[in-house]
Write a protein that holds these residues in place. Structure first.
Motif, PDB file in Angstrom:
ATOM      1  N   THR A 157       0.847  -1.154   0.000  1.00 13.08           N
ATOM      2  CA  THR A 157       0.085   0.187  -0.048  1.00 13.08           C
ATOM      3  C   THR A 157       0.920   1.279   0.094  1.00 13.08           C
ATOM      4  OG1 THR A 157      -0.158  -0.288   2.448  1.00 13.08           O
ATOM      5  CG2 THR A 157      -2.062  -1.079   1.080  1.00 13.08           C
ATOM      6  N   ASP A 158       2.031   1.242   0.699  1.00 16.71           N
ATOM      7  CA  ASP A 158       2.995   2.264   0.657  1.00 16.71           C
ATOM      8  C   ASP A 158       3.540   2.366  -0.645  1.00 16.71           C
ATOM      9  OD1 ASP A 158       2.946   3.700   3.299  1.00 16.71           O
ATOM     10  OD2 ASP A 158       3.722   1.885   4.125  1.00 16.71           O
ATOM     11  N   LEU A 159       3.984   1.320  -1.083  1.00 11.13           N
ATOM     12  CA  LEU A 159       4.668   1.248  -2.623  1.00 11.13           C
ATOM     13  C   LEU A 159       3.616   2.174  -3.578  1.00 11.13           C
ATOM     14  CD1 LEU A 159       7.114   0.192  -4.072  1.00 11.13           C
ATOM     15  CD2 LEU A 159       5.854  -1.718  -4.516  1.00 11.13           C
ATOM     16  N   LEU A 160       2.615   1.724  -3.441  1.00  9.13           N
ATOM     17  CA  LEU A 160       1.378   2.140  -4.728  1.00  9.13           C
ATOM     18  C   LEU A 160       0.813   3.394  -4.350  1.00  9.13           C
ATOM     19  CD1 LEU A 160       0.168  -1.274  -5.584  1.00  9.13           C
ATOM     20  CD2 LEU A 160       1.984  -0.301  -6.437  1.00  9.13           C
ATOM     21  N   ALA A 161       0.838   3.827  -3.012  1.00 11.90           N
ATOM     22  CA  ALA A 161      -0.002   4.933  -2.749  1.00 11.90           C
ATOM     23  C   ALA A 161       0.859   6.151  -2.201  1.00 11.90           C
ATOM     24  CB  ALA A 161      -1.155   4.867  -1.931  1.00 11.90           C
ATOM     25  N   THR A 162       2.008   5.879  -1.445  1.00 15.98           N
ATOM     26  CA  THR A 162       2.779   6.984  -1.075  1.00 15.98           C
ATOM     27  C   THR A 162       3.905   7.147  -1.821  1.00 15.98           C
ATOM     28  OG1 THR A 162       1.917   5.959   1.176  1.00 15.98           O
ATOM     29  CG2 THR A 162       3.546   7.576   1.293  1.00 15.98           C
ATOM     30  N   LYS A 163       4.768   6.087  -2.061  1.00 11.52           N
ATOM     31  CA  LYS A 163       5.911   6.438  -2.719  1.00 11.52           C
ATOM     32  C   LYS A 163       5.710   6.633  -4.137  1.00 11.52           C
ATOM     33  CE  LYS A 163       8.398   4.927   0.863  1.00 11.52           C
ATOM     34  NZ  LYS A 163       8.838   5.929   1.897  1.00 11.52           N
ATOM     35  N   THR A 164       4.512   5.959  -4.842  1.00 10.04           N
ATOM     36  CA  THR A 164       4.090   6.355  -5.875  1.00 10.04           C
ATOM     37  C   THR A 164       2.922   6.982  -5.978  1.00 10.04           C
ATOM     38  OG1 THR A 164       3.403   4.361  -6.623  1.00 10.04           O
ATOM     39  CG2 THR A 164       5.586   4.597  -6.677  1.00 10.04           C
ATOM     40  N   ALA A 165       2.199   7.422  -7.219  1.00  6.43           N
ATOM     41  CA  ALA A 165       1.072   7.958  -7.057  1.00  6.43           C
ATOM     42  C   ALA A 165       0.149   7.052  -7.965  1.00  6.43           C
ATOM     43  CB  ALA A 165       1.103   9.552  -7.668  1.00  6.43           C
ATOM     44  N   ILE A 166       0.420   5.824  -8.036  1.00  2.00           N
ATOM     45  CA  ILE A 166      -0.344   4.799  -8.617  1.00  2.00           C
ATOM     46  C   ILE A 166      -1.963   4.839  -8.409  1.00  2.00           C
ATOM     47  CG2 ILE A 166      -0.474   2.651  -9.450  1.00  2.00           C
ATOM     48  CD1 ILE A 166       2.405   2.345  -9.534  1.00  2.00           C
ATOM     49  N   PHE A 167      -1.862   4.758  -6.783  1.00  3.36           N
ATOM     50  CA  PHE A 167      -3.338   4.997  -6.151  1.00  3.36           C
ATOM     51  C   PHE A 167      -3.336   6.333  -5.427  1.00  3.36           C
ATOM     52  CE2 PHE A 167      -3.134   0.454  -6.635  1.00  3.36           C
ATOM     53  CZ  PHE A 167      -4.253   0.019  -7.317  1.00  3.36           C
ATOM     54  N   PRO A 168      -4.323   6.904  -5.408  1.00  5.15           N
ATOM     55  CA  PRO A 168      -4.681   8.235  -4.705  1.00  5.15           C
ATOM     56  C   PRO A 168      -4.575   8.218  -3.263  1.00  5.15           C
ATOM     57  CG  PRO A 168      -6.773   7.697  -5.629  1.00  5.15           C
ATOM     58  CD  PRO A 168      -5.813   6.509  -5.935  1.00  5.15           C
ATOM     59  N   SER A 169      -4.836   6.998  -2.554  1.00  9.48           N
ATOM     60  CA  SER A 169      -4.635   6.886  -1.095  1.00  9.48           C
ATOM     61  C   SER A 169      -4.434   5.587  -0.941  1.00  9.48           C
ATOM     62  CB  SER A 169      -6.095   7.309  -0.506  1.00  9.48           C
ATOM     63  OG  SER A 169      -7.013   6.335  -0.700  1.00  9.48           O
ATOM     64  N   LYS A 170      -3.861   5.107   0.504  1.00 14.88           N
ATOM     65  CA  LYS A 170      -3.954   3.758   0.752  1.00 14.88           C
ATOM     66  C   LYS A 170      -5.346   3.164   0.939  1.00 14.88           C
ATOM     67  CE  LYS A 170       0.038   4.467   3.847  1.00 14.88           C
ATOM     68  NZ  LYS A 170       0.764   3.969   5.011  1.00 14.88           N
ATOM     69  N   GLY A 171      -6.136   3.612   1.224  1.00 12.39           N
ATOM     70  CA  GLY A 171      -7.544   2.943   1.350  1.00 12.39           C
ATOM     71  C   GLY A 171      -7.912   2.519  -0.020  1.00 12.39           C
ATOM     72  N   GLU A 172      -7.436   3.158  -1.071  1.00 11.77           N
ATOM     73  CA  GLU A 172      -7.971   3.139  -2.401  1.00 11.77           C
ATOM     74  C   GLU A 172      -7.323   1.844  -2.789  1.00 11.77           C
ATOM     75  OE1 GLU A 172     -10.329   3.813  -5.777  1.00 11.77           O
ATOM     76  OE2 GLU A 172     -10.177   4.891  -3.797  1.00 11.77           O
ATOM     77  N   ALA A 173      -5.793   1.785  -2.646  1.00 10.93           N
ATOM     78  CA  ALA A 173      -5.106   0.935  -2.938  1.00 10.93           C
ATOM     79  C   ALA A 173      -5.421  -0.628  -2.218  1.00 10.93           C
ATOM     80  CB  ALA A 173      -3.742   1.015  -2.600  1.00 10.93           C
ATOM     81  N   LYS A 174      -5.733  -0.517  -1.177  1.00  7.32           N
ATOM     82  CA  LYS A 174      -6.276  -1.756  -0.295  1.00  7.32           C
ATOM     83  C   LYS A 174      -7.557  -2.407  -0.808  1.00  7.32           C
ATOM     84  CE  LYS A 174      -5.252  -0.914   4.412  1.00  7.32           C
ATOM     85  NZ  LYS A 174      -5.870  -0.585   5.868  1.00  7.32           N
ATOM     86  N   LYS A 175      -8.425  -1.548  -1.106  1.00  3.76           N
ATOM     87  CA  LYS A 175      -9.644  -1.964  -1.812  1.00  3.76           C
ATOM     88  C   LYS A 175      -9.139  -2.566  -3.073  1.00  3.76           C
ATOM     89  CE  LYS A 175     -12.216   1.982   0.088  1.00  3.76           C
ATOM     90  NZ  LYS A 175     -12.205   3.173  -0.229  1.00  3.76           N
TER      91      LYS A 175
END
Length: 434
Positions: free
Chosen positions: A369-387
């Motif tokens: 989740t960090d990789l995709l939402a924080t370190k990169t902007a692939i997802f707008p938020s961790k919650g979004e990545a999680k879902k």
RNA sequence: GGGGAGAUACCAGAGCGGUCAAAUGGGACGGACUGUAAAUCCGUUGCUUCGGCUACGAAGGUUCGAAUCCUUCUCUCCCCA
């Protein structure tokens, strides 16, 4: 200089399903010999997008039929704002932005039309700011406004809708049709331009022009509009998940551009191939037969995507797009990346959004989740990545991400450098660890 | 100027003191099926260090507790003049 008069412009538009409305007498005018016609382009952004392609194709057909096309960039009209199809007052652009947009749009139009051959019917670009900048308000309302009644202007759909709606309409926007009408008058008078074309939403504006020519100039001019392109499901054409599909490679990469066309539905592809390519009727009919026999091969989509990408981005852009497409959607396994040099990898992913992260951090392990939402902007938020991960819609290196708690580290890198992320089936991202 | 109605998530629109992070529909995104198609079915649709936190036009107030009640303000619509 002879013109290539081997085809009839209106007939051409007709069989391609592009024609919407045409003023009586227009065909006769065009059949008499070379005529001049124009289409206006609004410089509301610093790039044209696929929505403008219909108009561009119209001008191409016009020129191929031996007529002389003018592309009008609306330096002046851009300052006013066309109310057609708009439910609310438009924001005005500053002069600097407008100038920047104009220059960009001009460059793009040069890709499509023959401006330089010196042929009698070579295309010309005009900017209505040139004739409006010295035209002061009083003279305008005296010389132009005098000829058109307010009653006439209010009867236009674009105006009527806004009068009935809630937001109202400024005098500025109300005047728009008169300003555009004067463009036509000016080109008619000075450049012998007797036809204005445009999307079907422009009919009202165009007709104000012919009316002005009739009343003020005691002359005759004609109008022709093309179908507004819609998708078969009724939704707006020219948008993808990320927004507009631009012609500018900086805004929409050749790969993304190619993908946009490749993903066209069967039904839409059959109509688009007629509108956006120059293949002749026979060729297209053959393609449709071939497609219906084996729809999964997507013959039409491929031809469509190739033709337009070639025209817009050139051979190099097209090859890049194809290469990326073949790698990402073909049968090649992800391991194949390991056999490529860095330059080759970057070439393949050049059109794919990419992100850079620190290798040192990755070595310590980073939760997905960090990789995709924080370190990169692939997802707008961790919650979004999680879902999305929970829904099974995310893959890294072509392997589905199991749970939102998974941790990735340097051992997952391909070539000791890359992670290939998929959001959904079709959206790829490249993460580079440095 | 007088009277009335309203403002809720991307949109439309329910809720009218606790069980409301908020029904339902649309849209969007994802999954299955397939052909990187359509249709269909299914799921998701505020953020989070998973303890909570911030949200129902804005600001205050009443209450153990408010999207829901009160006050003021802003904006929108309707009727009368």
């Amino acid at each position: 200089m002879k013109h290539i008069h081997n085809m009839n412009f209106v007939e051409e538009l007709r069989w391609r399903g592009m024609l919407h409305d045409i003023m009586p007498g227009t065909e006769e005018l065009l059949n008499k010999g070379m005529a001049s016609g124009y289409i206006g382009f609004d410089p509301t952004a610093d790039s044209l997008h696929v929505g403008h392609l219909t108009q561009i194709m119209t001008l191409i057909h016009f020129q191929r039929a031996g007529h002389k096309p003018f592309a009008l960039v609306g330096g002046a009209t851009g300052m006013v704002g066309d109310p057609s199809g708009k439910s609310a007052e438009r924001n005005l652009l500053t002069e600097e932005i407008l100038q920047h947009n104009l220059d960009s749009v001009k460059k793009q139009l040069e890709i499509f039309l023959d401006f330089k051959s010196g042929a009698e019917n070579s295309a010309e670009m005009v900017n209505n700011y040139d004739w409006f900048k010295g035209f002061d308000f009083l003279n305008f309302i005296r010389d132009v406004g005098k000829h058109i009644t307010v009653n006439y202007m209010m009867a236009k759909d674009s105006v009527k809708k806004r009068l009935e709606g809630e937001t109202g309409m400024s005098f500025t926007e109300f005047s728009y049709q008169l300003v555009q009408g004067y463009d036509f008058y000016y080109l008619w008078q000075n450049r012998n331009c007797t036809l204005q074309m445009g999307g079907s939403d422009q009919w009202g504006n165009i007709v104000t022009g012919t009316e002005l020519i009739r009343r003020k100039g005691r002359g005759e001019a004609f109008a022709l509009t093309t179908q507004l392109i819609k998708k078969a499901d009724g939704t707006k054409f020219g948008k993808s998940e990320g927004g507009n599909i631009w012609l500018d490679a900086e805004k929409t990469s050749p790969y993304q551009f190619y993908q946009f066309w490749l993903n066209t539905t069967d039904e839409d592809a059959k109509s688009y191939i007629k509108i956006f390519t120059l293949f002749d009727q026979e060729t297209i009919e053959a393609m449709i037969v071939e497609h219906d026999a084996a729809p999964h091969l997507r013959v039409i989509q491929k031809a469509l995507a190739k033709d337009i990408t070639l025209r817009v981005h050139g051979e190099a852009g097209f090859l890049k797009a194809i290469k990326s497409t073949e790698f990402l959607f073909g049968s090649t396994g992800i391991e194949f990346l390991g056999e490529l040099t860095d330059a080759e990898v970057l070439a393949i992913f050049s059109g794919v959004p990419n992100f850079t992260i620190s290798k040192a951090e990755l070595e310590a392990g980073i939760p997905v989740t960090d990789l995709l939402a924080t370190k990169t902007a692939i997802f707008p938020s961790k919650g979004e990545a999680k879902k999305m991960i929970a829904g099974g819609g995310t893959a890294i290196n072509k392997e589905k991400v199991g749970t939102p708690d998974d941790v990735y580290n340097a051992a997952n890198l391909i070539n000791n450098k890359y992670l290939v992320v998929q959001k959904g089936k079709r959206n790829y991202f490249l993460i580079i660890a440095e």
